[in-house]
Design a protein around this motif. Structure first.
Motif, PDB file in Angstrom:
ATOM      1  N   GLY A 127       3.883   2.771  -7.715  1.00  0.00           N
ATOM      2  CA  GLY A 127       2.693   1.395  -7.369  1.00  0.00           C
ATOM      3  C   GLY A 127       0.785   1.648  -7.105  1.00  0.00           C
ATOM      4  N   GLY A 128       0.457   1.667  -8.268  1.00  0.00           N
ATOM      5  CA  GLY A 128      -0.529   1.604  -7.927  1.00  0.00           C
ATOM      6  C   GLY A 128      -1.472   0.649  -9.019  1.00  0.00           C
ATOM      7  N   LEU A 129      -0.208   0.019 -10.140  1.00  0.00           N
ATOM      8  CA  LEU A 129      -1.436  -0.982 -10.915  1.00  0.00           C
ATOM      9  C   LEU A 129      -0.693  -1.971  -9.629  1.00  0.00           C
ATOM     10  CD1 LEU A 129      -1.917  -1.995 -13.334  1.00  0.00           C
ATOM     11  CD2 LEU A 129       0.044  -2.783 -13.576  1.00  0.00           C
ATOM     12  N   ALA A 130       0.512  -2.614  -8.769  1.00  0.00           N
ATOM     13  CA  ALA A 130       0.940  -3.295  -7.803  1.00  0.00           C
ATOM     14  C   ALA A 130      -0.980  -3.674  -7.546  1.00  0.00           C
ATOM     15  CB  ALA A 130       2.374  -3.557  -7.520  1.00  0.00           C
ATOM     16  N   ASP A 131      -0.613  -2.016  -6.256  1.00  0.00           N
ATOM     17  CA  ASP A 131      -1.182  -2.300  -5.056  1.00  0.00           C
ATOM     18  C   ASP A 131      -2.839  -2.698  -5.280  1.00  0.00           C
ATOM     19  OD1 ASP A 131       0.751  -1.496  -3.607  1.00  0.00           O
ATOM     20  OD2 ASP A 131      -0.031   0.884  -3.267  1.00  0.00           O
ATOM     21  N   LEU A 132      -3.270  -2.602  -6.905  1.00  0.00           N
ATOM     22  CA  LEU A 132      -4.391  -3.020  -7.538  1.00  0.00           C
ATOM     23  C   LEU A 132      -4.785  -3.898  -7.146  1.00  0.00           C
ATOM     24  CD1 LEU A 132      -7.281  -2.160  -8.752  1.00  0.00           C
ATOM     25  CD2 LEU A 132      -6.413  -1.813 -11.013  1.00  0.00           C
ATOM     26  N   GLY A 133      -3.915  -4.622  -7.631  1.00  0.00           N
ATOM     27  CA  GLY A 133      -3.387  -6.261  -7.623  1.00  0.00           C
ATOM     28  C   GLY A 133      -3.764  -6.255  -6.536  1.00  0.00           C
ATOM     29  N   LEU A 134      -2.670  -5.994  -5.660  1.00  0.00           N
ATOM     30  CA  LEU A 134      -2.882  -6.607  -4.216  1.00  0.00           C
ATOM     31  C   LEU A 134      -4.338  -6.735  -3.921  1.00  0.00           C
ATOM     32  CD1 LEU A 134       0.557  -5.867  -2.644  1.00  0.00           C
ATOM     33  CD2 LEU A 134      -0.349  -8.268  -3.038  1.00  0.00           C
ATOM     34  N   VAL A 135      -5.243  -5.223  -4.251  1.00  0.00           N
ATOM     35  CA  VAL A 135      -6.243  -4.751  -3.106  1.00  0.00           C
ATOM     36  C   VAL A 135      -7.251  -6.028  -3.960  1.00  0.00           C
ATOM     37  CG1 VAL A 135      -8.485  -3.525  -3.747  1.00  0.00           C
ATOM     38  CG2 VAL A 135      -5.783  -2.615  -2.980  1.00  0.00           C
ATOM     39  N   LEU A 136      -7.181  -6.256  -5.047  1.00  0.00           N
ATOM     40  CA  LEU A 136      -8.114  -7.263  -5.938  1.00  0.00           C
ATOM     41  C   LEU A 136      -8.240  -8.445  -5.400  1.00  0.00           C
ATOM     42  CD1 LEU A 136      -8.106  -6.610  -9.634  1.00  0.00           C
ATOM     43  CD2 LEU A 136      -9.711  -6.146  -8.153  1.00  0.00           C
ATOM     44  N   CYS A 137      -6.914  -8.598  -4.757  1.00  0.00           N
ATOM     45  CA  CYS A 137      -6.888  -9.806  -3.832  1.00  0.00           C
ATOM     46  C   CYS A 137      -7.635 -10.216  -2.307  1.00  0.00           C
ATOM     47  CB  CYS A 137      -5.180 -10.349  -3.811  1.00  0.00           C
ATOM     48  SG  CYS A 137      -4.197 -10.637  -4.799  1.00  0.00           S
ATOM     49  N   LYS A 197       6.192  -5.194 -11.435  1.00  0.00           N
ATOM     50  CA  LYS A 197       4.543  -5.165 -10.773  1.00  0.00           C
ATOM     51  C   LYS A 197       3.617  -6.149 -10.998  1.00  0.00           C
ATOM     52  CE  LYS A 197       5.117  -1.082 -12.540  1.00  0.00           C
ATOM     53  NZ  LYS A 197       6.066  -0.320 -11.523  1.00  0.00           N
ATOM     54  N   ILE A 198       3.267  -7.237 -12.022  1.00  0.00           N
ATOM     55  CA  ILE A 198       2.457  -8.336 -11.883  1.00  0.00           C
ATOM     56  C   ILE A 198       2.555  -9.514 -11.202  1.00  0.00           C
ATOM     57  CG2 ILE A 198       1.397  -9.783 -13.465  1.00  0.00           C
ATOM     58  CD1 ILE A 198       1.508  -7.461 -15.799  1.00  0.00           C
ATOM     59  N   ASP A 199       4.141  -9.760 -11.380  1.00  0.00           N
ATOM     60  CA  ASP A 199       4.530 -10.649  -9.824  1.00  0.00           C
ATOM     61  C   ASP A 199       4.469 -10.562  -8.656  1.00  0.00           C
ATOM     62  OD1 ASP A 199       5.411 -13.009 -11.603  1.00  0.00           O
ATOM     63  OD2 ASP A 199       7.196 -12.142 -12.289  1.00  0.00           O
ATOM     64  N   SER A 200       4.069  -9.163  -9.030  1.00  0.00           N
ATOM     65  CA  SER A 200       4.195  -8.008  -7.302  1.00  0.00           C
ATOM     66  C   SER A 200       2.664  -9.553  -6.795  1.00  0.00           C
ATOM     67  CB  SER A 200       4.072  -6.904  -6.816  1.00  0.00           C
ATOM     68  OG  SER A 200       2.784  -6.060  -7.550  1.00  0.00           O
ATOM     69  N   PHE A 201       1.728  -9.575  -7.007  1.00  0.00           N
ATOM     70  CA  PHE A 201       0.644 -10.155  -6.749  1.00  0.00           C
ATOM     71  C   PHE A 201      -0.465 -11.488  -7.454  1.00  0.00           C
ATOM     72  CE2 PHE A 201      -0.819  -6.964 -10.563  1.00  0.00           C
ATOM     73  CZ  PHE A 201      -1.403  -7.739 -11.018  1.00  0.00           C
ATOM     74  N   ARG A 202       0.870 -11.633  -8.240  1.00  0.00           N
ATOM     75  CA  ARG A 202      -0.114 -12.989  -9.280  1.00  0.00           C
ATOM     76  C   ARG A 202      -0.134 -13.923  -8.286  1.00  0.00           C
ATOM     77  NH1 ARG A 202       4.080 -15.507 -14.140  1.00  0.00           N
ATOM     78  NH2 ARG A 202       4.953 -15.164 -12.473  1.00  0.00           N
ATOM     79  N   ASP A 203       0.406 -13.910  -7.735  1.00  0.00           N
ATOM     80  CA  ASP A 203       0.900 -16.072  -6.574  1.00  0.00           C
ATOM     81  C   ASP A 203      -0.416 -15.608  -5.968  1.00  0.00           C
ATOM     82  OD1 ASP A 203       2.344 -16.781  -8.160  1.00  0.00           O
ATOM     83  OD2 ASP A 203       4.494 -16.952  -6.498  1.00  0.00           O
ATOM     84  N   ALA A 204      -0.677 -14.341  -5.363  1.00  0.00           N
ATOM     85  CA  ALA A 204      -1.392 -14.204  -4.618  1.00  0.00           C
ATOM     86  C   ALA A 204      -2.890 -13.738  -4.879  1.00  0.00           C
ATOM     87  CB  ALA A 204      -1.468 -12.523  -3.723  1.00  0.00           C
ATOM     88  N   MET A 205      -3.144 -13.334  -6.027  1.00  0.00           N
ATOM     89  CA  MET A 205      -4.123 -13.810  -6.995  1.00  0.00           C
ATOM     90  C   MET A 205      -4.807 -14.947  -7.676  1.00  0.00           C
ATOM     91  SD  MET A 205      -7.035 -11.612  -8.264  1.00  0.00           S
ATOM     92  CE  MET A 205      -5.956 -10.253  -8.728  1.00  0.00           C
ATOM     93  N   PHE A 206      -3.671 -16.049  -7.868  1.00  0.00           N
ATOM     94  CA  PHE A 206      -3.799 -17.499  -8.285  1.00  0.00           C
ATOM     95  C   PHE A 206      -4.311 -18.491  -6.232  1.00  0.00           C
ATOM     96  CE2 PHE A 206      -1.423 -18.070 -11.865  1.00  0.00           C
ATOM     97  CZ  PHE A 206      -2.295 -17.517 -12.647  1.00  0.00           C
ATOM     98  N   ALA A 260      -5.721   0.072   0.780  1.00  0.00           N
ATOM     99  CA  ALA A 260      -6.576  -1.036   1.472  1.00  0.00           C
ATOM    100  C   ALA A 260      -5.116  -2.278   1.103  1.00  0.00           C
ATOM    101  CB  ALA A 260      -7.395  -0.897  -0.152  1.00  0.00           C
ATOM    102  N   ALA A 261      -4.138  -1.815   0.096  1.00  0.00           N
ATOM    103  CA  ALA A 261      -3.436  -2.670   0.177  1.00  0.00           C
ATOM    104  C   ALA A 261      -3.114  -3.524   1.554  1.00  0.00           C
ATOM    105  CB  ALA A 261      -2.289  -3.252  -1.207  1.00  0.00           C
ATOM    106  N   CYS A 262      -2.328  -2.109   2.068  1.00  0.00           N
ATOM    107  CA  CYS A 262      -2.213  -3.047   4.025  1.00  0.00           C
ATOM    108  C   CYS A 262      -3.506  -3.511   5.226  1.00  0.00           C
ATOM    109  CB  CYS A 262      -1.298  -1.598   3.909  1.00  0.00           C
ATOM    110  SG  CYS A 262      -0.163  -0.911   3.238  1.00  0.00           S
ATOM    111  N   GLY A 263      -4.016  -4.994   3.955  1.00  0.00           N
ATOM    112  CA  GLY A 263      -5.494  -5.117   5.448  1.00  0.00           C
ATOM    113  C   GLY A 263      -6.936  -3.814   5.541  1.00  0.00           C
ATOM    114  N   GLY A 268      -5.282 -13.260 -20.085  1.00  0.00           N
ATOM    115  CA  GLY A 268      -4.940 -11.176 -20.475  1.00  0.00           C
ATOM    116  C   GLY A 268      -4.137 -10.367 -19.772  1.00  0.00           C
ATOM    117  N   VAL A 269      -4.085 -10.307 -18.145  1.00  0.00           N
ATOM    118  CA  VAL A 269      -3.090  -9.449 -17.641  1.00  0.00           C
ATOM    119  C   VAL A 269      -2.101 -10.130 -17.639  1.00  0.00           C
ATOM    120  CG1 VAL A 269      -2.898  -8.957 -15.492  1.00  0.00           C
ATOM    121  CG2 VAL A 269      -5.174  -9.658 -16.086  1.00  0.00           C
ATOM    122  N   LEU A 270      -2.173 -11.368 -17.532  1.00  0.00           N
ATOM    123  CA  LEU A 270      -0.272 -12.093 -18.126  1.00  0.00           C
ATOM    124  C   LEU A 270      -0.064 -11.975 -19.341  1.00  0.00           C
ATOM    125  CD1 LEU A 270      -0.895 -15.716 -15.992  1.00  0.00           C
ATOM    126  CD2 LEU A 270      -0.060 -13.478 -15.040  1.00  0.00           C
TER     127      LEU A 270
END
Length: 251
Positions: free
Chosen positions: A61-71, A109-118, A14-17, A146-148
């Motif tokens: 990489g599960g946490l980072a992928d989860l964040g990217l998926v939520l984006c 790991k949080i940084d990997s998706f933070r900007d995309a989430m915002f 899912a994180a890869c599109g 809370g995540v940050l």
């Protein structure tokens, strides 16, 4: 462990599109909600095996992928997904305290998706015909705080939350077909509150640390243009609350 590996495989897909808004089956939001719930149930539970599975989940990489998926999530699925993400990060934070995980690694790991989430949240706020209201966006910002806070200092979390709140409230004060103008009025009140909190800081920290920088942000944000060209009459009148905050604090 097999269930968690299966979830991780879907998250990577899912994180890869692989996740598509409005998609069906494995590409749809119901699949994302099922996987997120399963991950939390397996890796973030109070059961002993979670202490072993959660570090492995993050290391692979599960946490980072989860964040990217939520984006990629839509406005119906994103709030619930972020709540689950916050729970996972809280569990990871507990592992950091016990020495089983590095705080710097968690922050990466949080940084990997933070900007995309915002960016995704701002995109949803700018959509015509959106269904989410201002209180839901405020709750979303709180959950992301809370995540940050799981990996970053309180001052940095405060600044990030304020900056996102200002961006969102600036978008939400525009007229949105299908929503009452009261929602835009609430966005103005939200922005006034954030500006007041920033300008009343006793110790200035970060990019929005002074009246000068805040005034510069307001000028560059396009807020005045939004209020003049895209806001309703009541919203334009209600904007006097912003002027009161800025003028009384010399911003």
């Amino acid at each position: 462990q097999s269930i968690l590996r299966l979830c991780m495989a879907w998250l990577h897909f899912a994180a890869c599109g692989g996740l598509v808004e409005g998609g069906a089956g494995l590409r749809g939001m119901p699949a994302m909600e099922l996987v997120c719930s399963t991950v939390v149930a397996v890796a973030a539970s109070d059961l002993p095996f979670a202490l072993v599975l959660l570090p492995a989940f993050c290391d692979m990489g599960g946490l980072a992928d989860l964040g990217l998926v939520l984006c990629c999530a839509d406005e119906a699925a994103l709030p619930g997904g972020v709540k689950k993400l916050r729970l996972l990060v809280a569990r990871c934070r507990a592992l950091c305290h016990s020495g089983a995980m590095s705080t710097d690694a968690l922050g990466g790991k949080i940084d990997s998706f933070r900007d995309a989430m915002f960016d995704r949240i701002c995109e949803l706020a700018a959509r015509r015909g959106r269904q989410m209201r201002v209180p839901q966006f405020k709750e979303l910002v709180s959950e992301l705080g809370g995540v940050l806070s799981g990996a970053f200092p309180a001052a940095q979390v405060f600044e990030s939350g304020c900056l996102l709140s200002l961006k969102l409230s600036g978008l939400l004060c525009a007229f949105c077909p299908g929503l009452p103008e009261a929602d835009a009025l609430e966005a103005i009140d939200w922005m006034a509150l954030v500006l007041r909190n920033l300008l009343d800081q006793t110790v200035a920290v970060g990019a929005l640390s002074s009246p000068v920088t805040i005034r510069g942000w307001v000028e560059d944000s396009g807020l005045w243009s939004t209020l003049v060209w895209r806001a309703g009459c009541r919203t334009q009148h209600h904007a006097h609350h912003l002027f009161v905050v800025l003028l009384t604090r010399r911003a």
